[in-house]
Design a protein around this motif. Structure first.
Motif, short mmCIF file in Angstrom:
data_model
loop_
_atom_site.label_atom_id
_atom_site.label_comp_id
_atom_site.label_asym_id
_atom_site.label_seq_id
_atom_site.Cartn_x
_atom_site.Cartn_y
_atom_site.Cartn_z
N TYR A 47 43.86 24.89 42.10
CA TYR A 47 45.25 24.69 42.55
C TYR A 47 45.36 24.49 44.07
O TYR A 47 46.05 23.51 44.52
N ASP A 48 44.60 25.33 44.87
CA ASP A 48 44.90 25.20 46.16
C ASP A 48 43.98 24.20 46.87
O ASP A 48 44.53 23.47 47.78
N ILE A 49 42.95 23.76 46.38
CA ILE A 49 41.89 22.71 47.04
C ILE A 49 42.25 21.28 46.45
O ILE A 49 42.48 20.34 47.06
N SER A 50 42.12 21.14 45.02
CA SER A 50 42.11 19.78 44.51
C SER A 50 43.63 19.58 43.84
O SER A 50 43.83 18.47 43.36
N LYS A 51 44.54 20.38 43.99
CA LYS A 51 46.15 20.29 43.44
C LYS A 51 45.85 19.79 42.16
O LYS A 51 46.58 19.03 41.71
N ASN A 102 54.75 26.17 41.21
CA ASN A 102 55.12 27.37 42.06
C ASN A 102 53.81 28.26 41.91
O ASN A 102 53.34 28.84 40.94
N ARG A 103 52.95 28.29 43.02
CA ARG A 103 51.82 29.25 43.26
C ARG A 103 51.81 30.52 42.48
O ARG A 103 51.18 30.77 41.92
N GLU A 104 52.87 31.34 43.12
CA GLU A 104 52.90 32.55 42.48
C GLU A 104 53.09 32.78 40.99
O GLU A 104 52.52 33.44 40.33
N LYS A 105 53.98 31.74 40.77
CA LYS A 105 54.44 31.80 38.86
C LYS A 105 52.90 31.19 38.23
O LYS A 105 52.81 32.01 37.05
N GLN A 151 37.63 35.52 36.79
CA GLN A 151 37.79 34.28 35.91
C GLN A 151 39.01 33.29 36.74
O GLN A 151 38.89 32.13 36.27
N MET A 152 40.09 34.12 37.30
CA MET A 152 41.23 33.34 37.82
C MET A 152 40.66 32.71 39.00
O MET A 152 41.38 31.72 39.47
N LYS A 153 39.82 32.91 39.59
CA LYS A 153 39.32 31.99 40.70
C LYS A 153 39.15 30.84 40.44
O LYS A 153 39.65 29.91 41.40
N SER A 154 38.54 30.24 39.36
CA SER A 154 38.29 28.76 39.12
C SER A 154 39.57 28.00 39.05
O SER A 154 39.84 27.26 40.00
#
Length: 356
Positions: free
Chosen positions: A229-233, A127-130, A221-224
């Motif tokens: 998550y978003d691009i490579s799953k 779950n993305r938000e979690k 730091q969280m951007k990586s």
């Protein structure tokens, strides 16, 4: 249960249905990608209940369906996205939807979303938000950052404090000025009150400064992790300083093992922590794909020194989706060509002529 109902976002009956009946399901669908197979909802709720839910959500324009081989998938609609963007919005301005969900996305998008939807209870980080909230907390712990709220929290508290205390301070300053050289006890009380006010404001300013600094570092730091998550799953989630769990959603062509490790090392550099133990959790819709990936990892580790303890696991919860997803093998077999007797005779005749 108290909920704000808005008819300026979508139709009133649709908003009510979304808020009071389907909020949890819509939220899960959005946070896992926006799609799932109808078979998954039938497995989750039972066939008859799932059918009622899907039909009701369709009638309220919260859910749509599309064909996928000999089955169907569901997707959340524009109405649902508008509701989710505004369900906690109390301002007069209507929020725009966060993302767009296409009716006919490429196959890998449906597969990734279906896998995440299936394991959402088992692995909440899909779950993305979690995931974002969990990742943020883990990075704070690993780097020993001070336990601070977001800057807006301290800014709002400071403004509220000023609004409450400013009239009292104005009166205290006036009394202090009038009382100069008179009652020493009153003078000291007023001076303490004024100083306490100044100290509180300075404390808020310090918290705001610290929070902005930490928030800026955290965001970088969280951007990586968010990009993975978003691009490579790929969901990289630290357990502690020594252990990193990496969930790999098998939604597309499997990358070389070196590429996955490159992603992981980049993530480590971003969050400023090197993990001694790395768990690779390969989540696929097909057992054979996991076995192939496992063999690739084992071969790579035999030929390369990583200075890490790398282990690999699977989650077998999605393997029943193989017959839906792998439609080329299961639902579109190559047609058998029937050769008529007279054609066979003609072929034999031509063959003999060619042999001569």
């Amino acid at each position: 249960m108290i909920k704000a109902v808005r008819d300026d976002v979508i139709k009133l009956e649709s908003f009510v249905a979304a808020a009071f009946k389907y909020d949890e399901e819509l939220t899960i669908l959005l946070e896992t990608g926006g799609y799932c197979f109808m078979q998954q909802m039938k497995k989750k709720y039972g066939e008859s209940k799932a059918k009622r839910i899907i039909e009701d959500m369709q009638s309220n324009k919260l859910l749509g369906t599309q064909n996928y081989s000999n089955c169907k998938y569901v997707y959340i609609t524009q109405n649902a996205l508008k509701y989710l963007a505004n369900k906690n919005n109390t301002s007069e301005k209507v929020n725009t939807k966060r993302k767009n969900i296409e009716k006919n996305p490429v196959e890998k998008v449906i597969i990734a979303s279906a896998i995440k939807y299936e394991i959402e209870e088992l692995v909440p980080a899909v779950n993305r938000e979690k995931y974002i909230n969990n990742l943020k907390q883990k990075i704070i712990e690993l780097n020993n950052y001070p336990d601070l709220n977001d800057p807006d929290f301290y800014i709002e508290n400071k403004e509220r404090y000023i609004l409450e205390k400013e009239p009292v301070m104005k009166y205290s300053k006036l009394l202090h000025k009038i009382n100069q050289g008179k009652n020493q006890e009153i003078k000291e009380i007023l001076e303490k009150s004024i100083q306490s006010y100044k100290s509180k404001i300075e404390e808020y300013e310090k918290k705001i400064g610290q929070s902005k600094k930490v928030s800026g570092i955290l965001e970088r730091q969280m951007k990586s992790g968010i990009n993975l998550y978003d691009i490579s799953k790929i969901i990289a989630l630290p357990k502690n300083r020594e252990l990193l769990t990496v969930y790999i959603i098998d939604h597309n062509k499997v990358k070389p093992v070196s590429k996955y490790l490159e992603f992981i090392y980049g993530f480590e550099n971003a969050i400023n922590n090197k993990f001694e133990n790395i768990e690779l959790v390969f989540i696929s819709y097909k057992k054979e794909r996991y076995e192939q990936f496992k063999k690739k990892v084992e071969n790579y580790l035999e030929d390369n020194i990583t200075n890490r303890n790398i282990s690999i696991y699977d989650i077998d919860k999605c393997y029943y989706l193989e017959k839906i997803i792998d439609r080329t093998n299961f639902y579109n077999p190559a047609p058998e060509i029937e050769i008529k007797p007279k054609d066979r005779q003609a072929f034999e005749k031509i063959k003999k002529e060619m042999e001569k």
